[in-house]
Scaffold this motif. Structure first.
Motif, PDB file in Angstrom:
ATOM      1  N   ASP A  37      61.036  38.814  55.532  1.00 20.58           N
ATOM      2  CA  ASP A  37      62.440  39.146  54.944  1.00 20.58           C
ATOM      3  C   ASP A  37      62.606  39.718  53.711  1.00 20.58           C
ATOM      4  O   ASP A  37      61.784  39.388  52.633  1.00 20.58           O
ATOM      5  N   ALA A  38      63.617  39.780  53.291  1.00 19.61           N
ATOM      6  CA  ALA A  38      64.129  40.042  52.280  1.00 19.61           C
ATOM      7  C   ALA A  38      64.051  39.256  51.596  1.00 19.61           C
ATOM      8  O   ALA A  38      64.619  37.936  52.218  1.00 19.61           O
ATOM      9  N   LEU A  39      65.103  39.556  50.134  1.00 19.51           N
ATOM     10  CA  LEU A  39      64.757  38.486  49.176  1.00 19.51           C
ATOM     11  C   LEU A  39      66.025  37.334  48.975  1.00 19.51           C
ATOM     12  O   LEU A  39      66.567  36.095  49.812  1.00 19.51           O
ATOM     13  N   GLU A  40      67.372  38.075  50.064  1.00 16.89           N
ATOM     14  CA  GLU A  40      68.503  37.967  50.375  1.00 16.89           C
ATOM     15  C   GLU A  40      68.136  37.003  51.773  1.00 16.89           C
ATOM     16  O   GLU A  40      69.785  36.426  51.970  1.00 16.89           O
ATOM     17  N   GLY A  41      67.884  36.986  51.825  1.00 22.83           N
ATOM     18  CA  GLY A  41      67.421  36.553  53.764  1.00 22.83           C
ATOM     19  C   GLY A  41      68.220  37.102  54.569  1.00 22.83           C
ATOM     20  O   GLY A  41      68.355  36.364  56.131  1.00 22.83           O
ATOM     21  N   THR A  42      68.881  38.622  54.683  1.00 17.81           N
ATOM     22  CA  THR A  42      69.796  39.255  55.591  1.00 17.81           C
ATOM     23  C   THR A  42      69.044  39.899  56.252  1.00 17.81           C
ATOM     24  O   THR A  42      69.621  40.393  57.403  1.00 17.81           O
ATOM     25  N   ALA A  43      68.049  40.433  56.254  1.00 18.40           N
ATOM     26  CA  ALA A  43      67.071  41.469  56.872  1.00 18.40           C
ATOM     27  C   ALA A  43      65.290  41.279  57.319  1.00 18.40           C
ATOM     28  O   ALA A  43      65.068  40.730  56.192  1.00 18.40           O
ATOM     29  N   THR A  44      65.155  41.474  58.147  1.00 15.79           N
ATOM     30  CA  THR A  44      63.643  41.959  58.215  1.00 15.79           C
ATOM     31  C   THR A  44      62.980  43.092  57.883  1.00 15.79           C
ATOM     32  O   THR A  44      63.779  44.348  59.022  1.00 15.79           O
ATOM     33  N   TYR A  45      61.915  43.247  57.028  1.00 21.60           N
ATOM     34  CA  TYR A  45      61.388  44.945  57.335  1.00 21.60           C
ATOM     35  C   TYR A  45      59.931  44.794  57.896  1.00 21.60           C
ATOM     36  O   TYR A  45      59.489  44.267  57.420  1.00 21.60           O
ATOM     37  N   SER A  46      59.722  45.780  58.448  1.00 23.68           N
ATOM     38  CA  SER A  46      58.003  46.110  58.576  1.00 23.68           C
ATOM     39  C   SER A  46      57.904  47.744  58.032  1.00 23.68           C
ATOM     40  O   SER A  46      58.342  48.128  57.813  1.00 23.68           O
ATOM     41  N   VAL A  47      56.284  47.314  57.799  1.00 23.60           N
ATOM     42  CA  VAL A  47      55.673  48.263  57.477  1.00 23.60           C
ATOM     43  C   VAL A  47      54.461  48.766  58.930  1.00 23.60           C
ATOM     44  O   VAL A  47      54.225  48.053  59.518  1.00 23.60           O
ATOM     45  N   GLY A  48      54.086  49.721  59.015  1.00 22.94           N
ATOM     46  CA  GLY A  48      53.243  49.910  59.479  1.00 22.94           C
ATOM     47  C   GLY A  48      53.874  51.431  60.825  1.00 22.94           C
ATOM     48  O   GLY A  48      54.358  50.870  61.594  1.00 22.94           O
ATOM     49  N   GLY A  49      52.434  52.084  61.216  1.00 22.46           N
ATOM     50  CA  GLY A  49      52.985  53.194  62.926  1.00 22.46           C
ATOM     51  C   GLY A  49      54.289  53.907  62.286  1.00 22.46           C
ATOM     52  O   GLY A  49      54.568  54.238  60.569  1.00 22.46           O
ATOM     53  N   LYS A  50      54.350  54.958  62.923  1.00 24.24           N
ATOM     54  CA  LYS A  50      55.442  56.022  62.721  1.00 24.24           C
ATOM     55  C   LYS A  50      56.986  55.419  62.040  1.00 24.24           C
ATOM     56  O   LYS A  50      57.910  54.499  62.628  1.00 24.24           O
ATOM     57  N   ARG A  51      57.153  56.829  60.983  1.00 16.91           N
ATOM     58  CA  ARG A  51      58.487  55.889  60.351  1.00 16.91           C
ATOM     59  C   ARG A  51      59.484  57.230  60.229  1.00 16.91           C
ATOM     60  O   ARG A  51      58.713  58.663  60.121  1.00 16.91           O
ATOM     61  N   ASP A  52      60.927  57.114  60.585  1.00 13.65           N
ATOM     62  CA  ASP A  52      61.875  58.759  59.706  1.00 13.65           C
ATOM     63  C   ASP A  52      61.647  59.292  58.196  1.00 13.65           C
ATOM     64  O   ASP A  52      61.409  60.006  58.249  1.00 13.65           O
ATOM     65  N   LYS A  53      60.999  58.026  57.265  1.00 14.38           N
ATOM     66  CA  LYS A  53      60.960  59.127  55.998  1.00 14.38           C
ATOM     67  C   LYS A  53      59.773  58.100  55.493  1.00 14.38           C
ATOM     68  O   LYS A  53      59.015  57.141  55.749  1.00 14.38           O
ATOM     69  N   ALA A  54      59.386  58.882  54.473  1.00 12.02           N
ATOM     70  CA  ALA A  54      58.035  58.668  53.570  1.00 12.02           C
ATOM     71  C   ALA A  54      58.540  57.196  52.756  1.00 12.02           C
ATOM     72  O   ALA A  54      59.607  57.261  53.045  1.00 12.02           O
ATOM     73  N   LEU A  55      57.809  56.307  52.513  1.00  9.92           N
ATOM     74  CA  LEU A  55      57.600  54.584  52.216  1.00  9.92           C
ATOM     75  C   LEU A  55      56.875  54.386  51.060  1.00  9.92           C
ATOM     76  O   LEU A  55      55.831  54.809  50.859  1.00  9.92           O
ATOM     77  N   ILE A  56      57.451  54.227  49.818  1.00 13.98           N
ATOM     78  CA  ILE A  56      56.667  53.457  48.948  1.00 13.98           C
ATOM     79  C   ILE A  56      57.368  51.964  48.897  1.00 13.98           C
ATOM     80  O   ILE A  56      58.021  51.255  48.877  1.00 13.98           O
ATOM     81  N   ILE A  57      56.089  51.432  48.813  1.00 16.21           N
ATOM     82  CA  ILE A  57      55.941  50.027  49.136  1.00 16.21           C
ATOM     83  C   ILE A  57      55.042  49.682  47.292  1.00 16.21           C
ATOM     84  O   ILE A  57      54.025  49.796  47.016  1.00 16.21           O
ATOM     85  N   ASN A  58      55.880  48.411  46.808  1.00 13.40           N
ATOM     86  CA  ASN A  58      55.724  48.276  45.552  1.00 13.40           C
ATOM     87  C   ASN A  58      55.759  46.821  45.648  1.00 13.40           C
ATOM     88  O   ASN A  58      56.481  46.156  45.496  1.00 13.40           O
TER      89      ASN A  58
END
Length: 189
Positions: free
Chosen positions: A62-83
């Motif tokens: 979940d986002a810090l503000e609790g407004t959304a959930t984000y997923s990692v894993g599998g194909k994506r539309d864009k490259a990703l940095i996770i920090n």
């Protein structure tokens, strides 16, 4: 006196030997930049792992503000940095302006998820850090340390560059200079 000359001679021979061995291309660096080629998807092991040339371990946070959930894993539309970061982490504070600038420069082709080590941090401190740094990208919380465990995080900051196929291309431990980020991002943008 004679003993000092013997020590100096042995040291000089050792240094020359290392220099010759390294210059032959057999050592860690042959003096030339090696062109890293990404393996084809057929060569990627099927089991996810938090290291280069493996599929990124999947998770949802979940986002810090609790407004959304984000997923990692599998194909994506864009490259990703996770920090992975923490508000009390000095190096994380040093790295923050570069992450912000990287996101601003590449957000059309790159997502960035900043994952707070909420199991070792306080939400209030994380929110203050985000506000102070002016982050515009998603900041996620990891209250049980699930993502941190999946990605074998033992210190902060740690970042991963993941391509559109969901493959980890780089694991970055600690702070690196902006020009190094740009070199690594060329592999995925």
């Amino acid at each position: 006196m004679k003993r000092n000359w013997i020590i100096l001679t042995v040291a000089a021979i050792a240094i020359a030997g290392v220099w010759i061995w390294d210059g032959s291309g057999k050592g860690a660096s042959s003096g030339q930049a090696a062109e890293a080629t990404a393996p084809s998807l057929a060569d990627i092991p099927p089991s996810p792992a938090p290291k280069a040339n493996h599929y990124a371990p999947p998770f949802q946070l979940d986002a810090l503000e609790g407004t959304a959930t984000y997923s990692v894993g599998g194909k994506r539309d864009k490259a990703l940095i996770i920090n992975f970061w923490a508000a009390w982490c000095g190096p994380c504070e040093v790295e923050a302006p570069d992450l912000k600038a990287i996101y601003e420069d590449h957000q059309d082709r790159l997502d960035l998820y900043a994952i707070n080590a909420t199991n070792y941090d306080r939400v209030r401190a994380a929110k203050e850090f985000v506000k102070e740094q002016g982050f515009e990208f998603p900041v996620l919380t990891d209250p049980q340390g699930v993502a941190g465990d999946l990605y074998k995080i033992t210190g902060y900051p740690v970042s991963f560059i993941i391509d559109r196929d969901g493959v980890v291309r780089h694991r970055i431990e600690g702070v690196v200079e902006r020009k190094e980020w740009e070199k690594m991002l060329k592999d995925v943008l």
